[in-house]
Design an enzyme around this catalytic site. Structure first.
Site, PDB file in Angstrom:
ATOM      1  N   ASP A 239      -2.707   2.262  -6.188  1.00 28.80           N
ATOM      2  CA  ASP A 239      -1.611   2.274  -5.210  1.00 28.80           C
ATOM      3  C   ASP A 239      -1.615   1.090  -4.267  1.00 28.80           C
ATOM      4  O   ASP A 239      -0.945   1.119  -3.243  1.00 28.80           O
ATOM      5  CB  ASP A 239      -1.674   3.565  -4.387  1.00 28.80           C
ATOM      6  N   GLU A 240      -2.312   0.027  -4.621  1.00 25.64           N
ATOM      7  CA  GLU A 240      -2.477  -1.077  -3.663  1.00 25.64           C
ATOM      8  C   GLU A 240      -2.615  -2.394  -4.421  1.00 25.64           C
ATOM      9  O   GLU A 240      -3.309  -2.470  -5.440  1.00 25.64           O
ATOM     10  CB  GLU A 240      -3.725  -0.814  -2.816  1.00 25.64           C
TER      11      GLU A 240
ATOM     12  N   ASP B 112       0.865  -1.177   0.000  1.00 32.87           N
ATOM     13  CA  ASP B 112       0.000   0.000   0.000  1.00 32.87           C
ATOM     14  C   ASP B 112       0.906   1.233   0.000  1.00 32.87           C
ATOM     15  O   ASP B 112       1.657   1.457   0.949  1.00 32.87           O
ATOM     16  CB  ASP B 112      -0.908   0.000   1.236  1.00 32.87           C
TER      17      ASP B 112
END
Length: 485
Positions: free
Chosen positions: A105-106, A11
């Site tokens: 983003d993860e 993350d």
């Protein structure tokens, strides 16, 4: 549950805000808020400096401004975020063929499937190596969780924030989870959390002690069964590399309700083009066009039209959305518009190009037949802009935080615009904080620009992760302490 912590969850830390700080030297170490900036705007991401002031994602921007009046408020730059996301996902793809992105983003990564790790030592070395590689390539930090299940890996990455790594050793799951809030578990939102609190259950330990039967009685069979398993740290979900999107859509909420029908039509066409851009970026096409309209009274209407076959042609989607708009009454005002495409496929149907040409020809004939007569040369008179039209156009052309280039002063970014002026700070990601200058919004030497890379001379990680130690098959992977890549 796996016997080794070989599921990794990455993350990125305050992704949008961190990317803006990396791109703008004058904002490093300062409160930065990224999101919608109008009266109805919502915070997308806040930097850790802004979070310490109480600002968080999904908060109304107006409330954030009251909490952090001196923060920098920026409009998202998704072109930059997608570029950085692609760099990060490429690094993850080197670790395993099983990478499950959850957002820009993860992502989850199955390290065992990639042969990158099969015990705690090699998993830790891989996680630390990944964090180092991400910083070298993108200039940003990410937090890593490692565990024997997806649920625990995600919890571990959250506990490791910011810029950390946490590995949960198999067999320690219940001990780790016990003191945590019930809200830590996936699927336990505010309503369920409040319901459990009224029943005297505030921690994961309370759920495990209550037993499955009591949880089923409180929240229902399906949810209660899953909740009890999670409280025991049990999660058998695999990492899935392919997650088929069911639709692609874009929408905008407007600061002021739109009443002008011409303006509403123009916004729908603009959204249709943006939707197709996303569709093409995903290498997909779609068969059904969907229009979403939220009116002044918060009532939301959706209309859809199914085409003869899948398309990624912007003209086809734009004109279909325009036809759908004709069936919607927007008299009282519109606060939100959205355009989407469903029925996705990996190909297009060629005769839709002919369909687009036919639609254009029909629209042109209809316009010529129904054109209102005007005095003069017979051309149609353009609709008068709304009173604040010039300011709205300036704000659209010069959004706060977006990149510009001046013929004399070089690359910079917009600090703000208004009253016919645009203020620009001239700096680059690798420069010192730059100076600020103000120009007219129509200055011929100033133009929008593409984002610059966050790292000018990125380290060469083309051979990574070949240098990482392997698990039991490698001589350097023994021990459970911190490892270097």
């Amino acid at each position: 549950m796996r016997p080794a912590p070989t599921i990794l969850h990455l993350d990125m830390d305050a992704f949008y805000a961190s990317a803006e700080q990396a791109a703008k030297p004058s904002l490093r170490g300062k409160a930065v808020v990224v999101g919608g900036l109008g009266p109805r705007g919502v915070v997308a991401t806040a930097s850790y400096e802004a979070r310490r002031l109480g600002v968080h994602s999904a908060m109304p921007t107006a409330q954030a401004r009251r909490l952090a009046p001196n923060a920098a408020y920026l409009v998202p730059r998704f072109a930059l975020y997608r570029t950085v996301s692609d760099q990060v996902m490429e690094l993850l793809g080197r670790l395993s063929p099983l990478v499950e992105p959850l957002s820009l983003d993860e992502a989850f990564v199955d390290l065992e499937a990639g042969g990158t790790a099969d015990d705690a030592a090699s998993a830790r070395a891989t996680g630390e190596g990944l964090r180092t590689a991400i910083r070298a390539v993108t200039g940003l930090s990410g937090s890593v969780g490692l565990a024997g299940s997806k649920m625990l890996a995600k919890i571990a990455s959250e506990e490791a924030k910011p810029d950390g790594l946490l590995l949960i050793e198999p067999g320690t799951e219940r001990e780790l989870l016990a003191p945590m809030s019930v809200r830590t578990l996936p699927g336990v939102g505010p309503a369920t959390g409040d319901h459990l609190r009224r029943a005297g259950m505030t921690t994961v330990h309370d759920l495990a002690e209550a037993g499955e039967a009591e949880l089923v009685r409180l929240v229902g069979k399906a949810h209660g069964h899953g909740l009890y398993r999670m409280a025991l740290g049990l999660d058998d979900r695999p990492v899935v590399a392919e997650r088929d999107a069911k639709s692609v859509s874009v929408e905008d909420t407007f600061d002021v309700d739109l009443h002008d029908r011409v303006r509403v039509r123009a916004e729908v066409e603009r959204l249709a083009v943006r939707c197709v851009e996303r569709l093409r970026a995903a290498d997909r096409s779609g068969r059904t066009v969907v229009l979403k309209v939220r009116r002044y009274d918060f009532s939301t209407l959706t209309r859809s039209e199914t085409l003869r076959g899948p398309t990624d042609d912007p003209t086809v989607v734009r004109e279909a959305a325009g036809r759908l708009l004709e069936s919607v009454d927007t008299t009282g005002g519109v606060r939100l518009l959205g355009v989407g495409v469903t029925g996705l496929a990996d190909y297009t149907q060629e005769d839709l190009f002919a369909q687009a040409a036919d639609a254009r020809e029909l629209a042109q004939r209809t316009q010529e037949e129904h054109r209102a007569p005007v005095e003069g040369d017979g051309e149609e008179v353009a609709a008068e802009p709304e009173p604040d039209g010039a300011e709205l156009l300036a704000a659209r052309r010069w959004p706060a935080g977006h990149d510009v280039r001046h013929e004399e002063h070089g690359h910079g970014w917009v600090q703000g615009s208004g009253v016919g002026r645009v203020t620009v700070r001239f700096e680059e990601p690798w420069s010192a904080p730059g100076r600020v200058l103000t120009f007219r919004v129509d200055d011929p030497q100033l133009r929008p620009a593409d984002p610059l890379p966050l790292v000018r001379d990125a380290a060469d990680y083309s051979s990574w992760p070949a240098s990482l130690p392997k698990s039991r098959s490698g001589a350097d992977a023994s021990g459970g302490g911190e490892s270097s890549p």
